[in-house]
Write an enzyme that holds these catalytic residues in place. Structure first.
Site: not given
Ligand code: GLU
Length: 476
Positions: A243-245
């Site tokens: 994910s963006k994380r």
């Protein structure tokens, strides 16, 4: 199952609701490779039936991402939004043949069904209430539902996951057309894959539960379903879903970080596909060796270190012209003018071994293209001391007389200067490095001189000599 070598007509069918992310890019790559490896075709289709969430910017971002990776389509992009009349037509056909029906159930009723199922700890499913209505309900715009078979089961042989069987009792009558006349994903995808003659659907395994429903629609249309290959997802290096994380998940963000498309393609192919324990595959190798059956069933973990290693490899060994084009792009982004310094080809020769990304390469090459006003304080303090003035100026005189400004000749001049003054190479090398770069890091000193060029090198040595004189005058 069809012959492993028969030409595959595959497609990539992104919904344009964001950029092209790493997971989507890998799915596209597998679909592209499957087609290329079998002499088939690869089709691009933009699934933009959700008018609210689809944007032209994301269509462009997806196309740009695929272009950059070099995943060229033989056909398309087709747009689902151009095909609404066709979905209507197929819906009519299903209605007439009794495979679909209008459903007038209110939101409240559906909500009640859901709550009841939840209480009974069952999977929520539509109960077929409107299946046999013979009268429309006044004032209600209906949705259209597909009449899913009541019994039997759906069996298919997934080319990655193997045999999959789902009982029809687990499926319900799904909505194929919304009240506003737009088709749902599961319906539009079937009509399109059929009309576009796709014979192998390659997609993420988040869609695996949709496949039995889609197969039932194919059957109702009297069509043979294509084959399917569901590829597992990508996890971040911490094991959680990517994910963006985890940083750059958009393909073009990896470009901005200085990765080469060939490195990313090689890396993404190996993320879930393997051929023995080999790591390095050119595009040609991949096309020769790829088989969708060799894709792993298990999710793979993203490993930035391995990507860095591959990127380094391609910086050294990759297609020179492609690397130079990419390097030129990065120079522009960094605000550097390539004509104000050494040829990019020479720059790459010197720097490829020393960096992992093009961003590092460009940042470390700034002084070859741009003059600087001041020396980095620590490096200057340590290396531009008054004692450095004599070797620097002796060297300057010899360099001024050198016409053959090439690494070997430059090396010889430094050595001769050191010998004449009876000092070690380092006593000249470090002050010279700081003089040329403004700080203490650079490639080998003769290569550094070569890249900085004659006029600039002499001017910078003068700048350094001036610094040592001021320092002496100031008693520092
Ligand atoms: N538009 C769907 C998605 O982006 C496509 C799924 C499919 O390939 O069937 O997830």
């Amino acid at each position: 199952m069809s012959d492993l070598k028969s030409p595959i007509r595959s497609r990539f069918a992104p919904s344009p609701t964001g950029y092209l992310h790493i997971g989507g890019a890998r799915t596209a790559l597998f679909a592209w490779l499957a087609a290329r490896a079998t002499g088939g075709q690869f089709v691009l289709r933009i699934e933009d039936t959700d008018r609210e969430r689809s944007t032209p910017e994301s269509v462009q971002a997806i196309i740009d991402g695929m272009d950059w990776l070099g995943l060229d389509a033989d056909e398309g992009p087709h747009y689902q939004s151009d095909r609404f009349a066709r979905y209507q037509e197929v819906t009519e056909q299903l209605l007439q043949q009794g495979h679909a029906y209008r459903c007038y159930c209110s939101r409240e009723r559906l909500e009640r069904l859901r709550e009841q199922a939840e209480k009974a700890k069952e999977k929520p499913r539509y109960d077929g209430h409107c299946r046999d209505l013979d009268q429309p309900v006044d004032g209600v715009e209906p949705v259209i539902r597909f009449r899913n078979p009541d019994d039997g089961s759906v069996v298919f042989e997934d080319r990655v996951r193997g045999r999959i069987e789902i009982s029809n009792e687990e499926l319900d009558d799904l909505v194929i057309m919304r009240a506003n006349g737009t088709p749902t994903y599961n319906f539009a995808v079937v009509v399109d894959d059929l009309d576009m003659n796709i014979n192998l659907v390659i997609r993420g395994d988040d869609h695996i539960n949709n496949t039995p429903r889609q197969i039932n629609i194919y059957r109702a249309l009297g069509a043979e379903p294509p084959e399917f290959a569901h590829v597992p997802m990508i996890l971040g290096d911490d094991g959680a879903r990517l994910s963006k994380r985890h940083g750059a998940v958009s393909v073009l963000a990896w470009r901005e970080k200085g990765y080469l498309p060939d490195a990313l393609v090689n890396y993404l192919a190996r993320l879930g596909w393997s051929h023995g324990d080999r790591e390095v595959f050119s595009r040609r190798d991949l096309i020769e060796l790829f088989r969708i059956e060799d894709v792993n069933r298990k999710a793979s973990r993203f490993d930035t270190e391995k990507l860095n290693w591959l990127n380094q490899h391609y910086l050294r060994e990759g297609d020179r012209e492609k690397i130079l084009a990419e390097l030129a792009w990065h120079m522009g982004r960094a605000g550097l003018d390539a004509v104000s310094g050494p040829a990019l080809d020479d720059l790459l020769t010197v720097q490829a071994d020393r960096v992992e990304t093009l961003v590092e390469l460009v940042e470390q090459s700034r002084p070859f293209y741009e003059d600087f006003e001041t020396f980095e304080a620590g490096a200057a303090k340590k290396h531009l001391r008054p004692v450095a003035a004599e070797p620097l100026s002796a060297l300057r005189d010899r360099l001024a007389n050198l016409d053959n400004w090439q690494p070997d000749a430059l090396q010889q001049v430094i050595q001769d200067t050191a010998d004449a003054l009876q000092i070690g190479f380092g006593k000249i090398g470090m002050p010279l490095r700081v003089a040329l770069m403004g700080h203490g890091q650079s490639p080998a000193i003769n290569q550094t001189l070569w890249l900085v060029g004659k006029d600039r090198s002499l001017a910078r040595i003068d700048q350094a000599l001036a610094f040592t004189r001021e320092r002496e005058a100031g008693g520092r």
